[in-house]
Design an enzyme around this catalytic site. Structure first.
Site, PDB file in Angstrom:
ATOM      1  N   HIS A 165       0.639   2.607   2.990  1.00 40.65           N
ATOM      2  CA  HIS A 165      -0.353   3.332   3.783  1.00 40.65           C
ATOM      3  C   HIS A 165      -1.122   2.375   4.697  1.00 40.65           C
ATOM      4  CE1 HIS A 165      -3.512   6.521   4.274  1.00 40.65           C
ATOM      5  NE2 HIS A 165      -4.297   5.465   4.392  1.00 40.65           N
ATOM      6  N   GLU A 166      -1.536   1.234   4.158  1.00 39.01           N
ATOM      7  CA  GLU A 166      -2.319   0.285   4.956  1.00 39.01           C
ATOM      8  C   GLU A 166      -1.468  -0.397   6.021  1.00 39.01           C
ATOM      9  OE1 GLU A 166      -5.423   0.264   4.990  1.00 39.01           O
ATOM     10  OE2 GLU A 166      -5.707   1.508   3.219  1.00 39.01           O
ATOM     11  N   HIS A 189      -1.201   1.962   8.902  1.00 43.89           N
ATOM     12  CA  HIS A 189      -2.358   1.963   9.804  1.00 43.89           C
ATOM     13  C   HIS A 189      -2.239   0.837  10.830  1.00 43.89           C
ATOM     14  CE1 HIS A 189      -4.994   5.087   8.429  1.00 43.89           C
ATOM     15  NE2 HIS A 189      -5.200   4.574   7.225  1.00 43.89           N
ATOM     16  N   GLU A 199      -4.978   9.441   8.814  1.00 44.85           N
ATOM     17  CA  GLU A 199      -4.680   9.307   7.387  1.00 44.85           C
ATOM     18  C   GLU A 199      -3.357   9.971   7.029  1.00 44.85           C
ATOM     19  OE1 GLU A 199      -6.160   7.485   5.132  1.00 44.85           O
ATOM     20  OE2 GLU A 199      -7.524   6.783   6.666  1.00 44.85           O
TER      21      GLU A 199
END
Length: 279
Positions: free
Chosen positions: A137-138, A141, A200
């Site tokens: 997820h990071e 981003h 997100e």
């Protein structure tokens, strides 16, 4: 705040037209006004300051697991980008993964691939598959340049779309505040300032595919978010603040697993990594 002149509005609209980019994997169009090289430099300064002011974990076993998962997902990124002929889009990334000794349930990424996980997140992650959900997820981003997009929007709204160099020289305090907000690091505590729900959800999807390519079990994504929700109590952890509803995101990720399996088969060479528990 002074009202914008017609000229500044026209400049801002022109910038929106010429600064359109595409997010990898999802194909969504986004606006990026700022040079990544400048943002990377700002990020490196903030990142080093954060590490100097916070306690980096000395638990070498946990540190090694965090770095191993990060490097494995980084390898998945490079494999996928190479297969897509997009290796040039990884220029400027210098990945680094650190574990901070802090009970906060949190993790964040900065431009250029600087990623921090807090020890408070590990009990909820439970194992390397759960950690891969967070780190995928990071990384997503960072790869999707969500911070650049949000900072660009902030510059358009607050400063009329002027360039970063001008913003830094004429409005340094405003520019620094926009940077901190855009990249999720508050100067005093390193607390996550949440991205939009669109960002997100996009990071969830891209991260799911990346962790699957890296050989981690995408079936762990939905249970991870349910554990996050169950452990939130009356006050949700920073990592959940204004994020999509955990149950909704769990269901969405579960629905994306067949697609994640396809990515794993196509780009992951059929590798499957054994699950390692943290405790």
């Amino acid at each position: 705040m002074k009202p914008f002149s017609i000229t500044s509005v026209i400049i801002a609209l022109c910038l929106l037209v010429v600064a359109c980019a595409t997010v990898p994997i999802t194909g969504r169009k986004q606006t990026k006004l700022l040079p990544e090289s400048s943002l990377n430099e700002m990020a490196l300064t903030s990142y080093r300051q954060f590490l100097n002011e916070n306690r980096v974990s000395t638990d070498q076993i946990q540190v090694n697991k965090v770095r191993e998962v990060g490097q494995n997902i980084r390898g998945a990124v490079e494999t996928f980008y190479r297969a897509q002929g997009m290796t040039n889009k990884l220029s400027g990334f210098s990945w680094e993964f650190n574990l901070v000794d802090d009970p906060t349930v949190n993790a964040w990424a900065m431009p250029g691939g600087k990623i921090v996980v807090y020890t408070g997140l590990l009990p909820i992650a439970e194992n390397t598959d759960g950690l891969a959900v967070v780190m995928g997820h990071e990384l997503a981003h960072a790869l999707a340049h969500h911070g650049n997009e949000r900072m660009s929007q902030g510059l358009l709204v607050q400063l009329g779309g002027i360039g970063l160099a001008v913003a830094l020289s004429e409005k340094p305090a405003v520019t620094q505040a926009l940077f901190m907000q855009a990249y999720g690091v508050a100067a005093q505590v390193g607390a996550m300032l949440p991205f939009s729900r669109l960002h997100e959800s996009e990071a969830d999807e891209i991260g799911l595919y990346l962790m699957a390519i890296a050989g981690y079990n995408p079936e762990e994504a939905a249970p991870f978010w349910r554990r996050m929700n169950a452990g939130a109590g009356s006050r949700p952890p920073a990592f959940l603040s204004t994020h999509p509803d955990p149950e909704n995101r769990a269901r969405r990720l579960q629905a994306l697993i067949p697609k994640a399996r396809i990515y794993a088969q196509k780009y992951g060479a059929g590798q499957s990594r054994p699950t390692q528990k943290f405790y």
